[in-house]
Design a protein around this motif. Sequence first.
Motif, short mmCIF file in Angstrom:
data_model
loop_
_atom_site.label_atom_id
_atom_site.label_comp_id
_atom_site.label_asym_id
_atom_site.label_seq_id
_atom_site.Cartn_x
_atom_site.Cartn_y
_atom_site.Cartn_z
N LEU A 44 45.08 60.72 2.77
CA LEU A 44 44.08 59.79 4.07
C LEU A 44 43.97 58.37 3.56
CD1 LEU A 44 43.22 61.30 7.67
CD2 LEU A 44 45.61 60.34 6.95
N GLY A 45 42.32 58.69 2.63
CA GLY A 45 42.41 57.59 1.77
C GLY A 45 41.39 56.72 2.71
N ASP A 46 41.31 55.67 2.69
CA ASP A 46 41.27 54.62 3.51
C ASP A 46 42.12 54.93 4.77
OD1 ASP A 46 39.62 52.07 3.94
OD2 ASP A 46 41.19 51.03 3.55
N GLU A 47 41.70 55.44 5.61
CA GLU A 47 42.14 55.72 7.23
C GLU A 47 41.54 56.45 8.01
OE1 GLU A 47 47.35 56.63 6.49
OE2 GLU A 47 45.82 56.75 4.30
N VAL A 48 41.46 56.35 9.44
CA VAL A 48 40.16 57.33 9.81
C VAL A 48 41.73 58.07 11.30
CG1 VAL A 48 38.52 56.90 9.92
CG2 VAL A 48 39.94 55.40 11.31
N VAL A 49 41.78 58.73 11.58
CA VAL A 49 42.88 59.32 12.83
C VAL A 49 41.92 60.55 13.54
CG1 VAL A 49 44.80 61.75 12.76
CG2 VAL A 49 44.72 60.08 10.60
N HIS A 50 42.43 59.93 15.31
CA HIS A 50 41.55 60.71 16.21
C HIS A 50 43.04 62.13 16.53
CE1 HIS A 50 39.10 61.65 19.38
NE2 HIS A 50 40.78 61.18 19.62
N PHE A 51 42.60 63.09 17.12
CA PHE A 51 44.26 62.89 17.45
C PHE A 51 43.39 63.59 19.24
CE2 PHE A 51 44.06 65.14 13.16
CZ PHE A 51 45.69 64.78 12.84
N GLY A 52 44.49 63.03 20.10
CA GLY A 52 44.42 62.95 21.27
C GLY A 52 45.05 64.06 22.51
N GLN A 53 44.90 64.10 23.44
CA GLN A 53 46.20 64.33 24.55
C GLN A 53 47.85 64.07 24.88
OE1 GLN A 53 45.61 67.75 25.28
NE2 GLN A 53 44.48 67.91 24.05
N LEU A 54 46.78 62.10 24.40
CA LEU A 54 48.55 61.49 24.90
C LEU A 54 49.30 61.20 23.24
CD1 LEU A 54 47.50 58.79 26.72
CD2 LEU A 54 48.55 60.59 27.41
N LYS A 65 36.79 51.28 18.49
CA LYS A 65 36.46 50.40 18.82
C LYS A 65 36.29 49.32 17.57
CE LYS A 65 34.87 52.74 22.94
NZ LYS A 65 33.56 52.59 23.63
N GLU A 66 36.21 49.61 16.95
CA GLU A 66 35.82 48.23 15.22
C GLU A 66 37.12 47.45 15.14
OE1 GLU A 66 34.64 50.51 11.76
OE2 GLU A 66 32.86 52.26 13.15
N ASP A 67 36.75 46.38 14.41
CA ASP A 67 38.00 45.29 14.23
C ASP A 67 38.32 45.96 12.58
OD1 ASP A 67 39.17 43.01 14.31
OD2 ASP A 67 37.65 42.35 13.18
N LEU A 68 39.36 46.96 13.06
CA LEU A 68 40.67 47.14 12.02
C LEU A 68 41.49 46.96 11.48
CD1 LEU A 68 37.95 49.97 12.80
CD2 LEU A 68 40.62 51.29 12.14
N ALA A 69 42.05 46.43 10.15
CA ALA A 69 43.33 45.91 9.88
C ALA A 69 43.99 46.22 10.36
CB ALA A 69 43.30 46.04 8.25
N ARG A 70 44.18 47.71 11.01
CA ARG A 70 45.04 47.67 11.84
C ARG A 70 44.90 48.93 12.46
NH1 ARG A 70 51.24 47.05 9.04
NH2 ARG A 70 50.56 45.93 7.40
N LYS A 71 45.31 48.92 13.89
CA LYS A 71 45.36 50.32 14.47
C LYS A 71 46.59 50.75 15.64
CE LYS A 71 41.82 48.32 16.49
NZ LYS A 71 40.47 48.24 17.78
N ASP A 72 47.26 51.98 15.29
CA ASP A 72 48.14 52.43 16.04
C ASP A 72 48.23 53.49 17.18
OD1 ASP A 72 50.36 50.55 14.76
OD2 ASP A 72 49.77 51.27 13.22
N VAL A 73 48.34 54.08 17.97
CA VAL A 73 48.69 55.73 18.25
C VAL A 73 50.36 55.71 18.21
CG1 VAL A 73 49.08 56.56 20.68
CG2 VAL A 73 47.22 54.72 19.86
N LEU A 74 50.22 56.99 17.88
CA LEU A 74 51.55 57.88 17.90
C LEU A 74 51.55 58.67 18.62
CD1 LEU A 74 50.59 56.85 14.94
CD2 LEU A 74 51.86 58.16 13.95
N PHE A 75 52.28 58.03 20.12
CA PHE A 75 52.63 58.73 21.18
C PHE A 75 53.69 60.09 21.07
CE2 PHE A 75 50.35 55.13 23.35
CZ PHE A 75 50.01 55.26 24.01
N TYR A 76 52.23 61.15 21.09
CA TYR A 76 53.08 61.89 21.74
C TYR A 76 54.43 62.33 22.85
CZ TYR A 76 49.35 64.26 19.52
OH TYR A 76 48.43 65.07 18.55
N THR A 77 55.83 62.37 22.67
CA THR A 77 57.01 62.64 23.89
C THR A 77 57.12 63.94 24.21
OG1 THR A 77 58.81 63.30 22.21
CG2 THR A 77 58.01 60.76 22.06
N ASP A 78 58.09 64.39 24.77
CA ASP A 78 58.71 66.00 25.28
C ASP A 78 58.81 66.50 24.46
OD1 ASP A 78 60.43 63.60 25.46
OD2 ASP A 78 61.39 64.90 27.09
N GLN A 79 59.69 65.51 22.98
CA GLN A 79 59.94 67.18 22.28
C GLN A 79 59.05 67.39 20.86
OE1 GLN A 79 63.75 67.77 22.17
NE2 GLN A 79 62.97 66.46 24.47
#
Length: 186
Positions: free
Chosen positions: A122-132, A93-107
């Motif tokens: 990772l350095g200056d990055e944050v990552v969260h592993f979701g279900q999608l 929810k923060e105002d980051l420079a970039r936010k992306d979602v790498l959506f899993y496909t069926d493969q």
Amino acid sequence: MRYAVLLRGINVGGKNKVVMSELRDLVGQLGYEQVETYINSGNLFFDSSEDYQHIHDKLSQLFAQHYPFISAFSLFSSQDYEADLAKLPAWWKEDLARKDVLFYTDQVDQADAQRRIEALPLGDEVVHFGQLGVYWGKYEEKEYLKTAYHKHLLKEPFYKLVTIRNGKTFAKLGDYLTDETHVNES
């Protein structure tokens, strides 16, 4: 139930052309209702009472017949989206420079993708592993060229099997999944 289908690598540089109005018509012919698309990058929405596997199989057949270059796609329901949204970390929810979602496909082998990402510097990055998918944030634009996202992601074997949407598009997907008053925007 409302569903989203995210396609990868279409309408990029004149390759793998998919006309969204034609895609909507074809998906409507499968019996799905309230079929909509958002922008020209392969964001498709519809209502169905069928179960996930039945929808997946029908879409796979449709793509094989009409768009053979679509070999993998992400399919999820509005409930799936809401569940992932509820578990997002505060930094999303923060105002980051970039936010992306790498959506899993069926493969995608999700466990392998997670293991490979966790091994990146990772350095200056944050990552969260979701279900999608993988939610990825970058704090500083000036550091972007030094990020693992920029320097290493393209080299990962799973990269060609995910479909990426930025933070704004992720929010817009939610609008389409939860509110049926949109007019096609592509």
